[in-house]
Design a protein around this motif. Structure first.
Motif, short mmCIF file in Angstrom:
data_model
loop_
_atom_site.label_atom_id
_atom_site.label_comp_id
_atom_site.label_asym_id
_atom_site.label_seq_id
_atom_site.Cartn_x
_atom_site.Cartn_y
_atom_site.Cartn_z
N MET A 1 0.85 -1.17 0.00
CA MET A 1 0.00 0.00 0.00
C MET A 1 0.90 1.23 0.00
N PRO A 2 0.90 2.00 -1.09
CA PRO A 2 1.76 3.18 -1.12
C PRO A 2 1.28 4.27 -0.17
N THR A 3 2.24 5.02 0.31
CA THR A 3 1.95 6.21 1.10
C THR A 3 2.18 7.40 0.20
N ILE A 4 1.24 8.35 0.22
CA ILE A 4 1.39 9.56 -0.59
C ILE A 4 1.33 10.80 0.29
N MET A 5 1.92 11.86 -0.24
CA MET A 5 1.86 13.16 0.40
C MET A 5 1.19 14.11 -0.59
N VAL A 6 0.23 14.87 -0.10
CA VAL A 6 -0.46 15.85 -0.93
C VAL A 6 -0.31 17.21 -0.25
N CYS A 7 0.18 18.19 -1.01
CA CYS A 7 0.31 19.55 -0.49
C CYS A 7 -0.53 20.47 -1.36
N HIS A 8 -1.16 21.45 -0.73
CA HIS A 8 -1.94 22.44 -1.47
C HIS A 8 -2.26 23.62 -0.57
N ASP A 9 -2.76 24.65 -1.16
CA ASP A 9 -3.19 25.82 -0.41
C ASP A 9 -4.70 25.74 -0.17
N VAL A 10 -5.13 26.38 0.90
CA VAL A 10 -6.55 26.45 1.25
C VAL A 10 -6.92 27.89 1.58
N LYS A 11 -8.20 28.16 1.53
CA LYS A 11 -8.68 29.50 1.87
C LYS A 11 -8.58 29.77 3.37
N SER A 43 0.20 30.27 6.58
CA SER A 43 -1.01 29.76 7.24
C SER A 43 -1.99 29.09 6.30
N ASN A 44 -1.90 29.32 5.01
CA ASN A 44 -2.86 28.69 4.10
C ASN A 44 -2.26 27.51 3.33
N HIS A 45 -1.04 27.11 3.66
CA HIS A 45 -0.39 25.97 3.00
C HIS A 45 -0.51 24.75 3.91
N VAL A 46 -1.13 23.69 3.39
CA VAL A 46 -1.40 22.51 4.20
C VAL A 46 -0.99 21.25 3.45
N GLY A 47 -1.03 20.13 4.15
CA GLY A 47 -0.69 18.87 3.51
C GLY A 47 -1.33 17.69 4.20
N LEU A 48 -1.30 16.59 3.48
CA LEU A 48 -1.82 15.31 3.97
C LEU A 48 -0.79 14.23 3.69
N VAL A 49 -0.71 13.26 4.55
CA VAL A 49 0.00 12.02 4.28
C VAL A 49 -1.03 10.93 4.50
N MET A 50 -1.10 9.99 3.56
CA MET A 50 -2.12 8.94 3.66
C MET A 50 -1.66 7.69 2.95
N ASP A 51 -2.23 6.58 3.34
CA ASP A 51 -1.97 5.29 2.71
C ASP A 51 -3.08 5.03 1.71
N VAL A 52 -2.69 4.59 0.51
CA VAL A 52 -3.64 4.43 -0.60
C VAL A 52 -3.59 2.99 -1.09
N ALA A 53 -4.73 2.30 -1.02
CA ALA A 53 -4.80 0.91 -1.46
C ALA A 53 -4.69 0.79 -2.98
N ASP A 54 -5.26 1.75 -3.71
CA ASP A 54 -5.30 1.66 -5.18
C ASP A 54 -5.14 3.07 -5.76
N MET A 55 -3.94 3.39 -6.22
CA MET A 55 -3.67 4.74 -6.75
C MET A 55 -4.54 5.06 -7.95
N GLU A 56 -4.76 4.10 -8.84
CA GLU A 56 -5.59 4.35 -10.02
C GLU A 56 -7.01 4.73 -9.62
N LYS A 57 -7.54 4.04 -8.63
CA LYS A 57 -8.88 4.34 -8.15
C LYS A 57 -8.93 5.74 -7.53
N LEU A 58 -7.92 6.08 -6.75
CA LEU A 58 -7.88 7.41 -6.15
C LEU A 58 -7.77 8.49 -7.22
N MET A 59 -6.88 8.30 -8.19
CA MET A 59 -6.70 9.31 -9.23
C MET A 59 -7.95 9.46 -10.09
N ALA A 60 -8.67 8.36 -10.34
CA ALA A 60 -9.94 8.45 -11.07
C ALA A 60 -10.96 9.23 -10.24
N PHE A 61 -11.00 8.96 -8.95
CA PHE A 61 -11.93 9.69 -8.08
C PHE A 61 -11.63 11.19 -8.09
#
Length: 87
Positions: A1-11, A43-61
């Motif tokens: 199960m890959p672990t991914i990191m997602v970074c982005h800005d929020v309002k 203050s508006n820059h955030v991130g997530l780390v998460m485990d993903v069972a199926d990257m293709e399914k996540l990317m399609a979602f």
């Protein structure tokens, strides 16, 4: 199960942190162990780390209206999103 990191800005980081929506929409597509992070320098820059069972399914979602609606509700600025996969 890959672990991914997602970074982005929020309002509004406080709103984003308090929101249950990310867990509600990501867990059904096989995402687990979601951890949130905030940038102490921007203050508006955030991130997530998460485990993903199926990257293709996540990317399609991520291309669906449900994902767009969830990001909009959480105040995510999608054009700032960067996804990194653990290697």
């Amino acid at each position: 199960m890959p672990t991914i990191m997602v970074c982005h800005d929020v309002k509004d980081a406080k709103h984003w942190l308090a929101s249950p929506i990310r867990k509600q929409v990501l867990e059904p597509v096989g995402v687990a162990n979601i951890r949130t992070f905030t940038d102490p320098q921007a203050s508006n820059h955030v991130g997530l780390v998460m485990d993903v069972a199926d990257m293709e399914k996540l990317m399609a979602f991520m291309q669906t209206q449900a994902a767009a609606d969830a990001m909009a509700s959480d105040g995510v600025l999608p054009e700032t999103m960067m996804i990194l996969v653990q290697s």
